[in-house]
Design an enzyme around this catalytic site. Structure first.
Site, PDB file in Angstrom:
ATOM      1  CE  LYS A 182      -3.782  -2.061   2.680  1.00  0.00           C
ATOM      2  NZ  LYS A 182      -4.899  -1.838   1.742  1.00  0.00           N
TER       3      LYS A 182
ATOM      4  CG  ASP B 255      -7.704  -4.879   6.871  1.00  0.00           C
ATOM      5  OD1 ASP B 255      -8.825  -4.476   6.529  1.00  0.00           O
ATOM      6  OD2 ASP B 255      -6.996  -5.602   6.145  1.00  0.00           O
TER       7      ASP B 255
ATOM      8  CG  ASP C  33      -3.905  -4.198  -0.479  1.00  0.00           C
ATOM      9  OD1 ASP C  33      -3.946  -4.583   0.700  1.00  0.00           O
ATOM     10  OD2 ASP C  33      -4.224  -3.047  -0.832  1.00  0.00           O
TER      11      ASP C  33
ATOM     12  NE  ARG D 249     -10.922  -9.831  -2.298  1.00  0.00           N
ATOM     13  CZ  ARG D 249     -11.243  -8.868  -3.156  1.00  0.00           C
ATOM     14  NH1 ARG D 249     -11.577  -9.180  -4.405  1.00  0.00           N
ATOM     15  NH2 ARG D 249     -11.235  -7.613  -2.789  1.00  0.00           N
TER      16      ARG D 249
END
Length: 501
Positions: A286, A297, A356, A360
């Site tokens: 990032k 997160d 990134d 999922r």
């Protein structure tokens, strides 16, 4: 925090540091404000003529009014009477509680819940008052060396003044609201802790601590070898980039009634929370700006722990299971590389086009694990995509589900608690964007509809049960001067679970 009710009609004789009464922008007084106005020879109406416009979210403190015992009368602006609603009421309760905190008061009495408004009950309004007080009194000091003396809120008690025939409903609402507030503040605390403290191991310890505090909770934390034995290859591929050990946390709320012999048990509801305790993006690193906020997160995981804490305190008569796959996502010589192919617990292979898009990858194995519980419903909660912030900003969480009944239940719970969500599409046509030439599925679908394709990815692992996905990337924390975790969507989740029980 202590909550109670009071049923006296003689409001002007209540002895308290602060008494909150509502006034409308058109000059109308609430019944409680009218009583105080008469007792003080029209002092409130005099103020409304020139000094206080009563806009929603505003307040004015009046001290030592003649004929009134309370040390302060706090006028709370309610806006226009014809647009007054449950959300305005909840905000009004927060304004009052926040005033008490800022004024260093230890207690206060609110008459606001007694004001009727559309689509609400005394119980729901009392619940909102307790949640507001909990929000106002949250205080973070875990990582400060020194704080100013007396900086912590002194507010310890909120009393609701209600009609005698509504006291029972109000007390029920205060009880559930207090539990929700405690769950929210646990979620906020975990979210606000830095990544070097709130590691996957720390989250596991937090779950075990809850299990010691509440008899209905049981915690189990699976370590790397146990996760490997489950063949959670997708989850472990993300964890591989960090020296911090991964953890797969299972926290179960089993009410006493669920253990009664001969009693028909309802299938459990499973909550799955993304627990990436720091997300640097992996090899697809990032940008440096605001990367510190990637400690948030794990707010999906925090919301699951907060919700389980709340249902345990309430004593919810329904089995609830929380699943948290937790690890860090860092760049290293062992980290996932773009183009790698990994095998999930379900047996589906995944081409990692962007490291990134790791949330999922950890959630999919947890969703497969959830099958063993034969759940009535599974809801995953994740700070999953920046695309959801682009779509919905910081007002609504994103909701995805093909189950209309489940989706509507969650939307209604959000509306009832002012913790709103907005349903976004989950159509099969979007699945084509996840096509891979080298695996069963790619982990990203390109820039278009990024939050939708992320949900589409997760949906491939949820064929065995009703499922919904909450993308809380825009609602789990605030940036800027007021930076901090919000505790959302704990209220939505707990209200949904209350409705199902």
């Amino acid at each position: 925090m202590e909550f109670s009710t009071q049923t006296t009609a003689s409001l002007h004789q209540i002895k308290t540091a602060a008494l909150a009464v509502g006034v409308f922008a058109d000059g109308m007084l609430s019944p409680a404000a009218d009583i105080i106005d008469h007792a003080s020879n029209g002092a409130l109406r005099e103020v409304l003529k020139s000094e206080f416009l009563a806009k929603a979210g505003t307040h004015l403190a009046l001290r030592r009014l003649t004929g009134v015992v309370a040390a302060r009368i706090i006028l709370i602006g309610l806006g226009k009477q014809d647009s007054y609603n449950a959300a305005t009421h909840a905000n009004a309760e927060f304004v009052f509680a926040n005033y008490c905190v800022q004024a260093h008061l230890s207690e206060g009495v609110s008459t606001l819940a007694a004001i009727e408004c559309p689509n609400s009950t005394m119980r729901s309004r009392a619940q909102a008052a307790a949640v507001a007080a909990g929000r106002a009194t949250y205080y973070y000091d875990a990582t400060f060396g020194k704080r100013e003396h007396n900086a912590a809120p002194k507010l310890k008690k909120i009393i609701l003044s209600v009609a005698r025939n509504q006291a029972g409903q109000a007390q029920q609402g205060l009880s559930s609201g207090g539990a929700i507030a405690a769950g929210m503040n646990l979620a906020r605390e975990l979210g606000n802790l830095p990544g070097n403290i709130c590691t996957p191991t720390y989250l596991g310890q937090a779950a075990k601590k809850l299990a010691k505090e509440f008899k209905s909770l049981k915690a189990e934390v699976l370590e790397r070898k146990q996760i490997e034995a489950l063949k959670m290859g997708s989850f472990l591929s993300v964890a591989r980039g960090s020296y911090e050990a991964p953890a797969f946390i299972i926290l179960r709320h089993s009410p006493a009634s669920a253990k009664t012999a001969g009693k028909t048990r309802k299938a459990p509801i499973v909550l799955v929370g993304k627990g990436i305790t720091f997300d640097a993006g992996g090899i697809s690193i990032k940008p440096a700006g605001n990367m510190d906020e990637m400690k948030y997160d794990m707010c999906g995981a925090a919301s699951v722990l907060g919700a389980l804490r709340a249902v345990a305190e309430i004593g919810l008569d329904r089995e609830i299971i929380g699943l948290i796959p937790s690890c860090e996502n860092l760049p290293s010589g062992r980290a996932n590389k773009p183009g790698d192919v990994v095998t999930s617990m379900s047996g589906q292979t995944i081409e990692i086009l962007n490291t990134d898009a790791e949330g999922r990858l950890v959630l999919c194995d947890a969703l497969t694990y959830a099958e063993r519980f034969k759940p009535a419903a599974v809801i995953d909660i994740a700070t999953l995509t920046g695309a959801c912030i682009v779509a919905l900003g910081h007002v609504n969480s994103g909701l995805f589900s093909k189950d209309d009944a489940l989706a509507e239940s969650l939307l209604r719970a959000g509306r009832d608690t002012n913790d709103t969500a907005w349903r976004l599409p989950l159509e099969d046509a979007y699945q084509e964007q996840l096509h891979s030439n080298f695996a069963d599925i790619a982990n990203i679908g390109g820039p278009p509809a990024g939050s939708v394709t992320a949900a589409c990815f997760l949906s491939r692992f949820t064929k065995s049960y009703p499922w919904a996905h909450l993308d809380i990337a825009g609602t789990a924390w605030r940036s800027g001067k007021e930076k901090g975790a919000t505790g959302r969507p704990v209220p939505l989740l707990v209200q949904y679970l209350l409705d199902q029980a």
